[in-house]
Motif scaffolding. Sequence first.
Motif, PDB file in Angstrom:
ATOM      1  N   GLN A  33      32.924  31.001  41.592  1.00 27.18           N
ATOM      2  CA  GLN A  33      33.578  31.931  42.504  1.00 27.18           C
ATOM      3  C   GLN A  33      32.819  32.029  43.821  1.00 27.18           C
ATOM      4  O   GLN A  33      33.422  32.143  44.892  1.00 27.18           O
ATOM      5  CB  GLN A  33      33.695  33.323  41.867  1.00 27.18           C
ATOM      6  CG  GLN A  33      34.824  33.454  40.872  1.00 27.18           C
ATOM      7  CD  GLN A  33      35.084  34.884  40.461  1.00 27.18           C
ATOM      8  OE1 GLN A  33      34.449  35.811  40.956  1.00 27.18           O
ATOM      9  NE2 GLN A  33      36.028  35.086  39.551  1.00 27.18           N
ATOM     10  N   GLY A  37      35.688  30.508  45.505  1.00 30.77           N
ATOM     11  CA  GLY A  37      36.610  31.629  45.342  1.00 30.77           C
ATOM     12  C   GLY A  37      37.435  31.877  46.588  1.00 30.77           C
ATOM     13  O   GLY A  37      37.103  31.426  47.689  1.00 30.77           O
ATOM     14  N   MET A 349      38.107  40.052  42.681  1.00 18.35           N
ATOM     15  CA  MET A 349      37.767  39.206  43.824  1.00 18.35           C
ATOM     16  C   MET A 349      37.897  39.973  45.139  1.00 18.35           C
ATOM     17  O   MET A 349      37.085  39.801  46.051  1.00 18.35           O
ATOM     18  CB  MET A 349      38.653  37.959  43.828  1.00 18.35           C
ATOM     19  CG  MET A 349      38.294  36.969  44.938  1.00 18.35           C
ATOM     20  SD  MET A 349      36.541  36.467  44.978  1.00 18.35           S
ATOM     21  CE  MET A 349      36.424  35.595  43.403  1.00 18.35           C
TER      22      MET A 349
END
Length: 455
Positions: A33, A37, A349
């Motif tokens: 990530q 990401g 996120m």
Amino acid sequence: MTSTATPTTSTTESTSHTKHVRPSLTYKEAFLQYLYGPSQQESEQMVLNQTQLVSNPAHFDNHFRTSVNDVPITVAKEYVHTKQPLHLHEFAIEQASPALTQTANDNGNVLVMMHGYGAGLGFFYKNFDGLSAGLRDWNIYALDWLGYGLSSRPKFSIQTAKMSETRQVASAATDAKSETVIKAVEETENWFVESLEAWRRAKNIKSFTLMGHSMGGYLAAAYAFKYPENVNKLIMVSPAGVETGYTPDLDESSFLSLFRKDSQIEQIKEKGPELQEELGPNLNPYNDTKYQEPERRSVGKLFNYLWNKHMSPFVIVRSSTIFGPKLVSNWSYWRFGRFPEAEREAMHMYSYRTFVARPSGEYAITRILAPGALARMPLLTRVQDKLKCPSVWIYGDNDWMHAPSGYEAANIMNRIGRRDLFAEFHVVPKAGHHVYLDNVGKFNSVVLNFIKRKV
């Protein structure tokens, strides 16, 4: 007839966080990530895609048009010391045609939603569909505060460095003494307030209903105090900085004890609507004699030192580099663990990208709040003199904010005895500090009923 702040309860279903889907990211997932990401813009879009308004506009019969915009603003240099162009980022839910949109703006049929500390406009994603359905002739704007989210992130800078510098201002209330204004707090409030006012002017909005959560609630109140003619109603959602108790010689005071279960809030949960009948129309259910300040505890010399040096808590996440996503997931997977997987991942996120973005507005918190989160200039001492519109004070039944202070604020306004300044107070069941996420249906209902209530 004066409206009385009344605690309410409901059996509305809510999202529980007692069971976790998974504890956190693995180190491998966190590393991937960090490298690959989605960006901050992409993660915001992932969150907004969870709404019917964005993913399925036909669900609203094309009644609204949605857009994500960066609105250029002009703020006087005395408030924001930067030579760079500024903008506020917004998610707009507007009427289907520009003409109808402007009509709503001209008539004050506008709801502006402001997030709390360390968050962004996407945190309200669960509320957009329901509020839009209940406000069919309104425009709704969710904004990122200046220095947060995808709004401009200029260097946070104010003129006054010492928190001890004050000035005296005569109070408009006949029975009140002159007000002591802490210059650094005033300048910090204006840093945000003036950017919101610049956005209003840029959007050509006459007036609006203003909602703020947590620190955003404090700043929303500061805006309403300074520009009362622009605010039709004020919605305070688990606001920070309401309670009194701060004194300059007790900088280590805190209300960390409020993390415990509040037996008085438990009483409201258990006894329900009949509690108001027992207490009568004008008594505070938290204390049937008088308002009590939250308990104060020392937060320690090290914390006190770092706070007064204006250290940001998000520096830890930024400095953790490849471990940042995992560090954030320890919180986000707990906080959003009961959400559907797509929503959980999007909010994780989105939170991570928000936390690690360029530092800016986050540095304001140490000017507004003293160590331990007590406001240096509490709202409770200012509402009677400065608040000029109806207000509602909303808390979760498991909220760590000091709900009795919100109740007292509502009672202060109602004791003025003017219908145009009525105040409501609500405790939403099965909800914590992020009450708007924890019990979406009940929260939206409280907000819509308040907005539609006639003055």
